[in-house]
Structure formats: C-alpha cells, structure tokens
Design a protein around this motif. Sequence first.
Motif, PDB file in Angstrom:
ATOM      1  N   GLY A  55       0.816  -1.209   0.000  1.00 47.73           N
ATOM      2  CA  GLY A  55       0.000   0.000   0.000  1.00 47.73           C
ATOM      3  C   GLY A  55       0.847   1.255   0.000  1.00 47.73           C
ATOM      4  O   GLY A  55       0.516   2.241  -0.671  1.00 47.73           O
ATOM      5  N   ALA A  56       1.959   1.219   0.741  1.00 49.69           N
ATOM      6  CA  ALA A  56       2.850   2.381   0.791  1.00 49.69           C
ATOM      7  C   ALA A  56       3.468   2.646  -0.576  1.00 49.69           C
ATOM      8  O   ALA A  56       3.557   3.804  -1.019  1.00 49.69           O
ATOM      9  CB  ALA A  56       3.938   2.154   1.835  1.00 49.69           C
ATOM     10  N   SER A  57       3.886   1.590  -1.252  1.00 48.79           N
ATOM     11  CA  SER A  57       4.470   1.763  -2.584  1.00 48.79           C
ATOM     12  C   SER A  57       3.424   2.305  -3.557  1.00 48.79           C
ATOM     13  O   SER A  57       3.739   3.098  -4.455  1.00 48.79           O
ATOM     14  CB  SER A  57       5.035   0.441  -3.097  1.00 48.79           C
ATOM     15  N   GLY A 104      -1.396   0.930  -8.887  1.00 48.08           N
ATOM     16  CA  GLY A 104      -2.666   1.046  -8.190  1.00 48.08           C
ATOM     17  C   GLY A 104      -3.420  -0.258  -8.044  1.00 48.08           C
ATOM     18  O   GLY A 104      -4.273  -0.395  -7.171  1.00 48.08           O
ATOM     19  N   ILE A 105      -3.150  -1.231  -8.897  1.00 47.90           N
ATOM     20  CA  ILE A 105      -3.902  -2.484  -8.826  1.00 47.90           C
ATOM     21  C   ILE A 105      -3.136  -3.582  -8.086  1.00 47.90           C
ATOM     22  O   ILE A 105      -3.649  -4.682  -7.925  1.00 47.90           O
ATOM     23  CB  ILE A 105      -4.270  -2.987 -10.233  1.00 47.90           C
ATOM     24  N   LEU A 106      -1.920  -3.292  -7.652  1.00 44.70           N
ATOM     25  CA  LEU A 106      -1.120  -4.325  -6.988  1.00 44.70           C
ATOM     26  C   LEU A 106      -1.776  -4.889  -5.730  1.00 44.70           C
ATOM     27  O   LEU A 106      -1.792  -6.109  -5.533  1.00 44.70           O
ATOM     28  CB  LEU A 106       0.275  -3.770  -6.663  1.00 44.70           C
ATOM     29  N   TRP A 232     -10.458  -1.274   5.402  1.00 43.44           N
ATOM     30  CA  TRP A 232      -9.046  -1.107   5.745  1.00 43.44           C
ATOM     31  C   TRP A 232      -8.341  -0.284   4.668  1.00 43.44           C
ATOM     32  O   TRP A 232      -7.563   0.627   4.973  1.00 43.44           O
ATOM     33  CB  TRP A 232      -8.381  -2.471   5.893  1.00 43.44           C
ATOM     34  N   THR A 233      -8.586  -0.613   3.411  1.00 44.08           N
ATOM     35  CA  THR A 233      -7.932   0.084   2.303  1.00 44.08           C
ATOM     36  C   THR A 233      -8.221   1.574   2.345  1.00 44.08           C
ATOM     37  O   THR A 233      -7.314   2.401   2.163  1.00 44.08           O
ATOM     38  CB  THR A 233      -8.409  -0.484   0.949  1.00 44.08           C
ATOM     39  N   LEU A 234      -9.478   1.934   2.592  1.00 46.47           N
ATOM     40  CA  LEU A 234      -9.850   3.347   2.633  1.00 46.47           C
ATOM     41  C   LEU A 234      -9.096   4.084   3.744  1.00 46.47           C
ATOM     42  O   LEU A 234      -8.535   5.165   3.514  1.00 46.47           O
ATOM     43  CB  LEU A 234     -11.359   3.474   2.849  1.00 46.47           C
ATOM     44  N   VAL A 235      -9.078   3.490   4.933  1.00 47.04           N
ATOM     45  CA  VAL A 235      -8.393   4.126   6.065  1.00 47.04           C
ATOM     46  C   VAL A 235      -6.887   4.145   5.842  1.00 47.04           C
ATOM     47  O   VAL A 235      -6.211   5.162   6.094  1.00 47.04           O
ATOM     48  CB  VAL A 235      -8.735   3.385   7.378  1.00 47.04           C
ATOM     49  N   GLU A 236      -6.339   3.032   5.355  1.00 50.28           N
ATOM     50  CA  GLU A 236      -4.898   2.944   5.122  1.00 50.28           C
ATOM     51  C   GLU A 236      -4.444   3.989   4.115  1.00 50.28           C
ATOM     52  O   GLU A 236      -3.418   4.665   4.323  1.00 50.28           O
ATOM     53  CB  GLU A 236      -4.543   1.546   4.623  1.00 50.28           C
ATOM     54  N   ARG A 237      -5.192   4.149   3.028  1.00 45.55           N
ATOM     55  CA  ARG A 237      -4.813   5.132   2.007  1.00 45.55           C
ATOM     56  C   ARG A 237      -4.783   6.538   2.587  1.00 45.55           C
ATOM     57  O   ARG A 237      -3.898   7.337   2.289  1.00 45.55           O
ATOM     58  CB  ARG A 237      -5.814   5.088   0.849  1.00 45.55           C
ATOM     59  N   ARG A 243       1.069  10.517   5.282  1.00 40.42           N
ATOM     60  CA  ARG A 243       2.470  10.200   5.614  1.00 40.42           C
ATOM     61  C   ARG A 243       3.415  10.556   4.478  1.00 40.42           C
ATOM     62  O   ARG A 243       4.519  11.088   4.706  1.00 40.42           O
ATOM     63  CB  ARG A 243       2.575   8.715   5.948  1.00 40.42           C
ATOM     64  N   TYR A 244       3.014  10.275   3.237  1.00 43.06           N
ATOM     65  CA  TYR A 244       3.929  10.435   2.100  1.00 43.06           C
ATOM     66  C   TYR A 244       3.639  11.664   1.245  1.00 43.06           C
ATOM     67  O   TYR A 244       4.257  11.834   0.189  1.00 43.06           O
ATOM     68  CB  TYR A 244       3.878   9.194   1.211  1.00 43.06           C
TER      69      TYR A 244
END
Length: 249
Positions: A55-57, A104-106, A232-237, A243-244
């Motif tokens: 997700g970070a990448s 984006g699709i990884l 999770w994806t929504l919050v993580e993004r 962060r980045y």
Amino acid sequence: MDIYSFAPIAAVLDAAYSVVSGLAGLLDPIAGPASAAVAIVLITLALRLLLIPVGASQVRAEFTRRRLAPRLAEIQKKYKKNPELLQKKMMELYTSEKASPIAGILPTLAQAPVLSVVYGLFILPTINGHPNDLLTEHLFGVPLGTSLSHLLTTGVFSTDLLVYAVLLLVIAAVAFTSRRVALRFATPMADDAAPAMTRANAVLSWLPFITVVFAAIVPLAATLYLTVTTTWTLVERALLRRRYAPSHG
C-alpha cells in the motif's frame, strides 16, 4: 475441472482450513457461534498488516504520477492523434522515473488469491478429502456459506437479509468514498487529451462499486472479508497519503 481439486491448491486450502478452524476454536469461549466469522476478520486484518508495504508503494507511486502530470499532459496533447505512440511515450516517461502506471492495482492482485481461498472454504462440502465443518458456522444466525443471491432466489425474506444489508451498505459507502477520493487524487489530464483515455478514466473511477455486486453473490464469509479489507484500504490510504504527501517548503 474443479480447480480446488488440483493437489497444490487443495493443500493450500486444507492449510487455510486448519488455520481458520484452529483460530475459531481458540475464539469460541469469547465469540461463541460467531467464532469463525471473528477468525476471518482477524486473519483479514493480519494479512492487511503484511500488505502495508504494498500500500505504501502504491501511494508513493500515486504522488509520483501527480508530479509527472504536467509532462504527461504535454505528451497527451502532442500525441493524442497517435494512440500507439502516446502509450509508448507515456511508458518511456514512467520507466525513466521508475514509476509504474499499474501500481494502483497491486494490492487487489495480491488479495485475489486470498479471496479465492476464502471463497473455496465456504462453498466446498469437502476439503482435500475430509468434511468441511466450516459450513456449519454462522454469523448472527446466517450460515457463512450462504450468499445473498441464494437467499433472494429462495424467496424467503427474513432477518438474515439484515446482515447482508449492513455489510453491503458498508462496502457501498466505502466504494462511494473511495471513488471521490480517487478522483481528487487522480493524475490531471490535459483538457484536450485523447478522448479514449478520458473515457477510460471515467469508467475506471466506478470500479470500486463492482465490489458491491461481487459481495452479493459470494458466500457470507467472503462478503465479510470484502467488508473488512475495503474498509481497511480506505483508512490505510488516508493515513499513507498523509504520511507520504510531498512537503512544500
């Protein structure tokens, strides 16, 4: 041919069965009849923790694409009448900047095998030659191996539908929010960019809603997995973008 009967896949499925069953057994004193459902939630969270680097990448690649947006716009304007050359020039730019247009699709690709395993665990009567006891597990009285589409085709409208309604509403809300956020962070395009690319981007922006449709036809266990992982994806993004995010001075 049943892909789940293929020896290597059957072995993986059997291992997953042992993990889910074992964790459900540990959770039984606490979660009771919902122990298997809670086990799926915990396993999903554990897997998403492992995928944080992916997700970070993805988020870093997103900011890279935004940084490259002015150059991409120039390429789109210059080669809009030559789609093949346009794609070539765009790929050359991505390569020179060590960026990937498919980053984006990884995360989705990484989770596809997991979803396939969860699906198999709750549709097969036997797993690697032994009975599948997970089919007896429930969430608020709804069998984890039952799908919403199956309930609707039986014509029996009961409180079981409420469980699906809640999960699907969560997924739909996440999809709606994800689309709005994605459009806000989408790589800007030139005003006179190739129409085909503009249409493609418009279509792709609706992809999150496909999850809602998919969640309605898979077993409840897989719907639960999709609810947790999309949220999770929504919050993580959101956290990773903060962060980045490039600093400005």
